[in-house]
Design a protein around this motif. Structure first.
Motif, short mmCIF file in Angstrom:
data_model
loop_
_atom_site.label_atom_id
_atom_site.label_comp_id
_atom_site.label_asym_id
_atom_site.label_seq_id
_atom_site.Cartn_x
_atom_site.Cartn_y
_atom_site.Cartn_z
N MET A 3 0.98 -1.22 0.08
CA MET A 3 -0.02 -0.15 -0.02
C MET A 3 0.95 1.20 0.06
N ASN A 4 0.64 2.25 -0.92
CA ASN A 4 1.49 3.36 -1.05
C ASN A 4 0.74 4.62 -0.59
N GLN A 5 1.19 5.08 0.53
CA GLN A 5 0.73 6.24 1.23
C GLN A 5 1.55 7.46 1.03
N LEU A 6 0.92 8.54 0.87
CA LEU A 6 1.73 9.82 0.59
C LEU A 6 2.13 10.32 1.85
N LEU A 7 3.20 11.07 1.71
CA LEU A 7 3.64 11.79 3.05
C LEU A 7 2.97 13.11 3.27
N PRO A 8 2.67 13.28 4.55
CA PRO A 8 2.14 14.63 4.56
C PRO A 8 2.82 15.97 3.99
N ARG A 9 2.11 16.91 3.51
CA ARG A 9 2.84 17.98 2.98
C ARG A 9 3.99 18.66 3.75
N GLU A 10 3.71 18.90 4.87
CA GLU A 10 4.70 19.60 5.70
C GLU A 10 6.03 18.63 5.99
N VAL A 11 5.65 17.30 5.61
CA VAL A 11 7.08 16.43 5.69
C VAL A 11 7.88 16.59 4.41
N VAL A 12 6.95 16.56 3.37
CA VAL A 12 7.51 16.69 1.98
C VAL A 12 8.35 18.30 2.00
N ASP A 13 7.57 19.18 2.41
CA ASP A 13 8.19 20.68 2.40
C ASP A 13 9.74 20.49 3.45
N GLN A 14 9.45 20.05 4.47
CA GLN A 14 10.81 19.98 5.34
C GLN A 14 11.79 19.22 4.47
N ILE A 15 11.52 18.08 4.12
CA ILE A 15 12.73 17.49 3.04
C ILE A 15 13.26 18.13 2.21
N MET A 16 12.25 18.87 1.49
CA MET A 16 12.62 19.86 0.07
C MET A 16 13.69 20.98 0.77
N ARG A 17 13.23 21.48 1.97
CA ARG A 17 14.11 22.62 2.43
C ARG A 17 15.49 22.22 2.81
N GLU A 18 15.48 20.85 3.40
CA GLU A 18 16.79 20.32 3.77
C GLU A 18 17.61 20.02 2.70
N GLU A 19 17.04 19.57 1.67
CA GLU A 19 18.00 19.34 0.28
C GLU A 19 18.20 20.35 -0.32
N GLN A 20 17.55 21.29 -0.17
CA GLN A 20 17.95 22.75 -1.10
C GLN A 20 19.19 23.32 0.00
N HIS A 21 18.98 23.23 1.49
CA HIS A 21 20.00 23.75 2.43
C HIS A 21 21.44 23.06 2.10
N PHE A 22 21.45 21.76 2.19
CA PHE A 22 22.58 21.08 2.05
C PHE A 22 23.08 21.10 0.50
N ALA A 23 22.32 21.40 -0.52
CA ALA A 23 22.78 21.53 -1.81
C ALA A 23 23.60 22.86 -1.78
N ALA A 24 23.09 23.86 -1.26
CA ALA A 24 23.93 25.20 -1.01
C ALA A 24 25.04 25.34 -0.16
N ALA A 25 25.13 24.27 0.89
CA ALA A 25 25.88 24.42 1.95
C ALA A 25 27.42 24.53 1.74
N PRO A 26 27.84 23.65 0.66
CA PRO A 26 29.03 23.81 0.72
C PRO A 26 29.86 25.36 0.21
#
Length: 130
Positions: free
Chosen positions: A1-24
């Motif tokens: 069964m495939n459940q979607l993650l809550p929007r706030e979790v997806v947003d948090q993951i995306m913010r972290e990915e953006q942060h760590f991409a720009a971190a270096p």
């Protein structure tokens, strides 16, 4: 069964990915600012030109021999700031330098002025390994 993650979790993951991409790049900019504040003689080739032309953190490695030799004659704030910066480059060497400065914990960084605190905070926030 495939459940979607809550929007706030997806947003948090995306913010972290953006942060760590720009971190270096953000780390390099903070490191370079720290080298400007402390003085170019402690980093890279030890010249203002070398500091200005640096393209990566590797171009501004701390001069550990020079720093260790001068640690006893620098002001307390300068010793603390440089030792904290070195700890990002080499944890063991930085820890030894911090110990020589009487550093007992993060609250000791409270003795630094705002400009130096901002550099250390940006380094912590954007550190992704040397």
């Amino acid at each position: 069964m495939n459940q979607l993650l809550p929007r706030e979790v997806v947003d948090q993951i995306m913010r972290e990915e953006q942060h760590f991409a720009a971190a270096p790049q953000a780390f390099f900019e903070a490191w370079k600012r720290g080298a400007e504040i402390a003085g170019p003689e402690w980093f890279g080739d030890g010249t203002r030109e070398g500091l200005n032309q640096a393209k990566s953190k590797w171009d501004l490695r701390p001069n550990l021999l020079r720093l260790n030799d001068a640690l006893g004659v620098l002001s307390g704030g300068q010793r603390m700031f440089l030792s904290a910066m070195v700890s990002f480059y080499n944890a063991r060497e930085g820890a030894a330098m911090l110990k020589r400065c009487g550093f007992e914990g993060l609250s000791d960084l409270g003795g630094l002025d705002l400009e130096r605190r901002q550099v250390i905070a940006a380094l912590v926030l954007n550190y992704a390994g040397w």
